[in-house]
Motif scaffolding. Structure first.
Motif, PDB file in Angstrom:
ATOM      1  N   GLU A   1      11.770 -82.240 -75.268  1.00 33.48           N
ATOM      2  CA  GLU A   1      13.119 -81.687 -75.366  1.00 33.48           C
ATOM      3  C   GLU A   1      13.344 -80.511 -75.679  1.00 33.48           C
ATOM      4  O   GLU A   1      14.493 -79.951 -75.633  1.00 33.48           O
ATOM      5  CB  GLU A   1      13.640 -82.623 -76.184  1.00 33.48           C
ATOM      6  CG  GLU A   1      13.276 -84.320 -75.628  1.00 33.48           C
ATOM      7  CD  GLU A   1      14.261 -85.045 -74.522  1.00 33.48           C
ATOM      8  OE1 GLU A   1      14.210 -84.258 -73.790  1.00 33.48           O
ATOM      9  OE2 GLU A   1      13.722 -85.650 -74.246  1.00 33.48           O
TER      10      GLU A   1
ATOM     11  N   HIS B   1      16.753 -79.238 -74.228  1.00 34.09           N
ATOM     12  CA  HIS B   1      18.436 -79.064 -75.506  1.00 34.09           C
ATOM     13  C   HIS B   1      17.812 -79.153 -76.744  1.00 34.09           C
ATOM     14  O   HIS B   1      18.995 -78.497 -77.169  1.00 34.09           O
ATOM     15  CB  HIS B   1      18.831 -80.526 -75.346  1.00 34.09           C
ATOM     16  CG  HIS B   1      17.852 -81.906 -73.742  1.00 34.09           C
ATOM     17  ND1 HIS B   1      19.731 -81.186 -72.734  1.00 34.09           N
ATOM     18  CD2 HIS B   1      17.354 -82.447 -73.526  1.00 34.09           C
ATOM     19  CE1 HIS B   1      19.747 -81.476 -71.904  1.00 34.09           C
ATOM     20  NE2 HIS B   1      18.054 -82.416 -72.160  1.00 34.09           N
TER      21      HIS B   1
ATOM     22  N   LYS C   1      21.423 -85.493 -73.036  1.00 36.17           N
ATOM     23  CA  LYS C   1      20.620 -85.442 -71.954  1.00 36.17           C
ATOM     24  C   LYS C   1      22.185 -84.986 -71.125  1.00 36.17           C
ATOM     25  O   LYS C   1      21.827 -84.157 -69.986  1.00 36.17           O
ATOM     26  CB  LYS C   1      20.012 -85.910 -72.055  1.00 36.17           C
ATOM     27  CG  LYS C   1      18.684 -86.305 -72.255  1.00 36.17           C
ATOM     28  CD  LYS C   1      17.214 -87.230 -71.999  1.00 36.17           C
ATOM     29  CE  LYS C   1      16.210 -87.322 -73.410  1.00 36.17           C
ATOM     30  NZ  LYS C   1      15.265 -88.442 -72.339  1.00 36.17           N
TER      31      LYS C   1
ATOM     32  N   THR D   1       8.636 -89.528 -78.674  1.00 40.87           N
ATOM     33  CA  THR D   1       9.500 -88.336 -77.851  1.00 40.87           C
ATOM     34  C   THR D   1      10.551 -89.393 -78.571  1.00 40.87           C
ATOM     35  O   THR D   1      10.211 -89.822 -80.122  1.00 40.87           O
ATOM     36  CB  THR D   1      10.024 -89.110 -76.615  1.00 40.87           C
ATOM     37  OG1 THR D   1      11.388 -88.883 -75.744  1.00 40.87           O
ATOM     38  CG2 THR D   1       9.936 -90.938 -76.709  1.00 40.87           C
ATOM     39  N   TYR D   2      11.699 -88.640 -78.608  1.00 38.61           N
ATOM     40  CA  TYR D   2      13.100 -89.338 -80.026  1.00 38.61           C
ATOM     41  C   TYR D   2      13.756 -90.242 -78.933  1.00 38.61           C
ATOM     42  O   TYR D   2      14.606 -90.135 -77.332  1.00 38.61           O
ATOM     43  CB  TYR D   2      14.227 -88.010 -79.707  1.00 38.61           C
ATOM     44  CG  TYR D   2      13.142 -87.532 -81.403  1.00 38.61           C
ATOM     45  CD1 TYR D   2      13.105 -87.587 -82.154  1.00 38.61           C
ATOM     46  CD2 TYR D   2      11.893 -86.165 -80.873  1.00 38.61           C
ATOM     47  CE1 TYR D   2      12.794 -86.994 -83.529  1.00 38.61           C
ATOM     48  CE2 TYR D   2      11.837 -85.286 -82.037  1.00 38.61           C
ATOM     49  CZ  TYR D   2      12.141 -85.789 -82.709  1.00 38.61           C
ATOM     50  OH  TYR D   2      11.302 -85.317 -84.372  1.00 38.61           O
ATOM     51  N   GLU D   3      13.914 -91.134 -79.618  1.00 44.73           N
ATOM     52  CA  GLU D   3      14.670 -92.343 -78.818  1.00 44.73           C
ATOM     53  C   GLU D   3      15.513 -92.745 -79.655  1.00 44.73           C
ATOM     54  O   GLU D   3      16.053 -94.379 -80.140  1.00 44.73           O
ATOM     55  CB  GLU D   3      14.163 -93.359 -78.607  1.00 44.73           C
ATOM     56  CG  GLU D   3      12.491 -93.615 -77.566  1.00 44.73           C
ATOM     57  CD  GLU D   3      13.077 -93.189 -76.102  1.00 44.73           C
ATOM     58  OE1 GLU D   3      13.691 -93.626 -75.681  1.00 44.73           O
ATOM     59  OE2 GLU D   3      11.960 -92.525 -75.637  1.00 44.73           O
ATOM     60  N   THR D   4      16.457 -91.859 -79.791  1.00 43.34           N
ATOM     61  CA  THR D   4      17.783 -91.729 -80.714  1.00 43.34           C
ATOM     62  C   THR D   4      19.576 -92.180 -79.699  1.00 43.34           C
ATOM     63  O   THR D   4      19.096 -92.421 -78.900  1.00 43.34           O
ATOM     64  CB  THR D   4      18.221 -91.221 -81.536  1.00 43.34           C
ATOM     65  OG1 THR D   4      18.145 -89.970 -81.282  1.00 43.34           O
ATOM     66  CG2 THR D   4      16.758 -90.590 -82.249  1.00 43.34           C
TER      67      THR D   4
ATOM     68  N   MET E   1      21.025 -89.019 -77.848  1.00 44.94           N
ATOM     69  CA  MET E   1      19.827 -88.662 -76.869  1.00 44.94           C
ATOM     70  C   MET E   1      20.306 -88.287 -75.635  1.00 44.94           C
ATOM     71  O   MET E   1      20.383 -87.695 -75.057  1.00 44.94           O
ATOM     72  CB  MET E   1      18.131 -88.995 -76.972  1.00 44.94           C
ATOM     73  CG  MET E   1      17.320 -89.360 -78.075  1.00 44.94           C
ATOM     74  SD  MET E   1      17.521 -87.039 -77.987  1.00 44.94           S
ATOM     75  CE  MET E   1      16.707 -86.138 -76.752  1.00 44.94           C
TER      76      MET E   1
END
Length: 529
Positions: A361, A364, A317, A307-310, A313
């Motif tokens: 994701e 989005h 969302k 996943t992307y945890e920036t 995010m």
């Protein structure tokens, strides 16, 4: 090779699917004066890609590509990429362009790119220079020259109601052999402007100041470009949280997409041992240790899946922001070659994790462009060429992964639960990103269209084949195909030939609905409904 005794189970449901856009499997056709000539490495004197490179490009089948550049865009003059530029005395374009005493050829320019995209049936994205307007006294004039004029050149018909200073641009296109407009739909304004404040020493350094300058320039640019062609779709930056918050609030009703970029792991000359916090060099690691770090990209959620945890995010969302992920890839560098036996294949396994994160994701993320499509310099290209044809062009594993998924995916992502899976600790980090201590060995997604189910699966076990099974489905007896990207050539010859190959097997789904995965592989299992 051994086989893991564990069978990971996948249960999916048709309830609450999420749309999956084909445009997530795009490419970035970059030209960079500072080290990567991109398509200039692969074209002839007329700016036409050589047949061997064009054949690979057609085989990749990217649905969308982005051009002409990244960082260079906000510094260079797009007029250098066309002939008969209205504001230039010479009819022919200069042979090269560049900045900071570094230069790149101009054979593969705007027209050549658009002709190429028509040939391979890919949708183009063109990027315009907004950076020059940040420092211009007359911002509207700068934007007319760098943004509106480029749009007029590409999209305006010869019969038009454009203001006088823009009318010459479609006429210049006609002189170049294209009287009819190209009607490019998607346009990006600027590139990575969230870091332009330190790339350019002539713009405000304080965040509040450069955000204000950017907002002013974007406001002018949006109006100027929509005045030329009101039907275009606009893409603007949102890479930092402050920038995304400002741009979304100010322009969400006037633009179509907001940009973020992501490269992982970005660096690898030194690593930090997460257990001891000691700094080490990669060539002191075993192949297995280095491999586990390389393929854990980009981030992992609480259950260990990619996943992307920036920082952006949560905002994306919360506000349902439509994102164009116009640059991404596995990108790292080691200095002296580490002990990896085949780390060009491993980079592809890492890139697959990043692609899975994009697909997770897809609510989005609407567009994504892997960086970069074709080149000879940086090592992250999907198609690797030699400017003098010292070896045959070939596909890097990172591009092979995106190409495979582009050809074999559904129109929606199905919710799924995965059990009987195990996690591992990547142990090392380069200090730029958090340590990943819970990456799953088997990362899987399920997509579907009206005719097929697609199981997208990464087996991160380097030396063990693995198996997966589908639960609570009625697919036994169905015709199926499995496409697996596996290691092929050794590390020593990676510049001369592809590090990986795609194996294809056709079969009938067995009663147990169990599928065997090669070691260290990226696979798509395609099952007819």
């Amino acid at each position: 090779m051994s086989t893991s005794t564990m069978t990971t189970t996948i249960h999916y449901t048709d309830t609450n699917p999420v749309p999956l856009s084909n445009l997530l499997f795009g490419q970035f056709m970059e030209r960079a004066s500072f080290g990567e000539p991109g398509p200039e490495s692969a074209c002839d004197d007329n700016g036409v890609l050589r047949p061997s490179s064009l054949a690979l490009l057609k085989d990749m089948a990217p649905p969308i590509t982005r051009f002409p550049g990244g960082t260079d865009v906000d510094f260079l003059d797009w007029h250098d990429l066309i002939d008969y530029a209205p504001e230039r005395e010479e009819a022919q374009r200069p042979k090269e362009t560049g900045r900071n005493d570094r230069y790149i050829g101009t054979r593969f320019g705007i027209i050549e790119y658009l002709e190429c995209m028509r040939d391979i049936e890919a949708e183009p994205i063109l990027v315009v220079n907004i950076g020059e307007s940040w420092i211009a006294e007359d911002k509207a004039k700068s934007i007319a020259y760098h943004c509106a004029a480029m749009l007029a050149y590409v999209n305006a018909p010869l019969e038009n109601n454009l203001p006088k200073h823009l009318k010459a641009y479609p006429e210049a296109r006609a002189k170049a052999g294209h009287p009819e407009p190209f009607n490019v739909k998607k346009w990006q304004i600027g590139n990575e402007t969230w870091i332009l404040s330190w790339q350019r020493k002539d713009v405000p350094q304080e965040q509040a100041d450069w955000l204000a300058v950017q907002k002013e320039c974007l406001d002018i640019a949006i109006d100027a470009m929509k005045a030329v062609d009101p039907d275009i779709e606009l893409i603007i930056d949102g890479g930092s949280l402050a920038q995304l918050e400002m741009n979304f609030a100010a322009f969400k009703d006037r633009v179509d997409y907001f940009v973020t970029h992501h490269y992982k792991p970005m660096g690898g000359r030194t690593l930090i041992d997460g257990r001891t916090q000691e700094e080490i060099t990669p060539n002191t690691l075993s192949a297995e240790e280095l491999y586990r770090w390389m393929v854990a990209a980009p981030d992992a959620n609480a259950d260990g899946y990619s996943t992307y945890e920036t920082e952006v995010m949560p905002f994306i969302k919360e506000h349902d922001v439509p994102i164009a992920f116009t640059e991404w890839n596995w990108n790292g560098w080691f200095g002296a070659d580490p002990v990896a036996e085949n780390n060009w294949h491993w980079r592809g396994v890492g890139a697959a994790g990043m692609l899975h994160a994009l697909m997770r994701e897809s609510k989005h993320f609407k567009i994504a462009c892997q960086s970069m499509l074709i080149g000879s310099g940086w090592g992250i290209m999907s198609i690797w060429v030699h400017p003098e044809d010292e070896f045959e062009p070939h596909m890097n594993t990172t591009g092979m992964v995106t190409s495979l998924y582009s050809k074999h995916h559904g129109t929606e992502i199905l919710p799924c639960t995965i059990s009987n899976n195990e996690c591992y600790d990547a142990v090392y980090t380069n200090g730029k990103h958090p340590l990943i201590n819970n990456a799953v060995w088997i990362d899987a997604l399920v997509s579907k269209d009206d005719q097929k189910i697609y199981i997208h699966v990464i087996n991160r076990r380097r030396q063990e084949a693995s198996s997966i099974s589908l639960q609570d489905t009625d697919l036994a007896g169905k015709a199926a195909r499995m496409y697996s990207i596996v290691q092929d050539s050794p590390w020593e010859v990676h510049r001369q030939q592809a590090a990986s190959r795609i194996d294809e097997v056709s079969f009938t789904v067995n009663d147990e609905q169990v599928f065997e995965l090669p070691a260290c592989s990226v696979s798509v299992i395609e099952i007819d409904l």
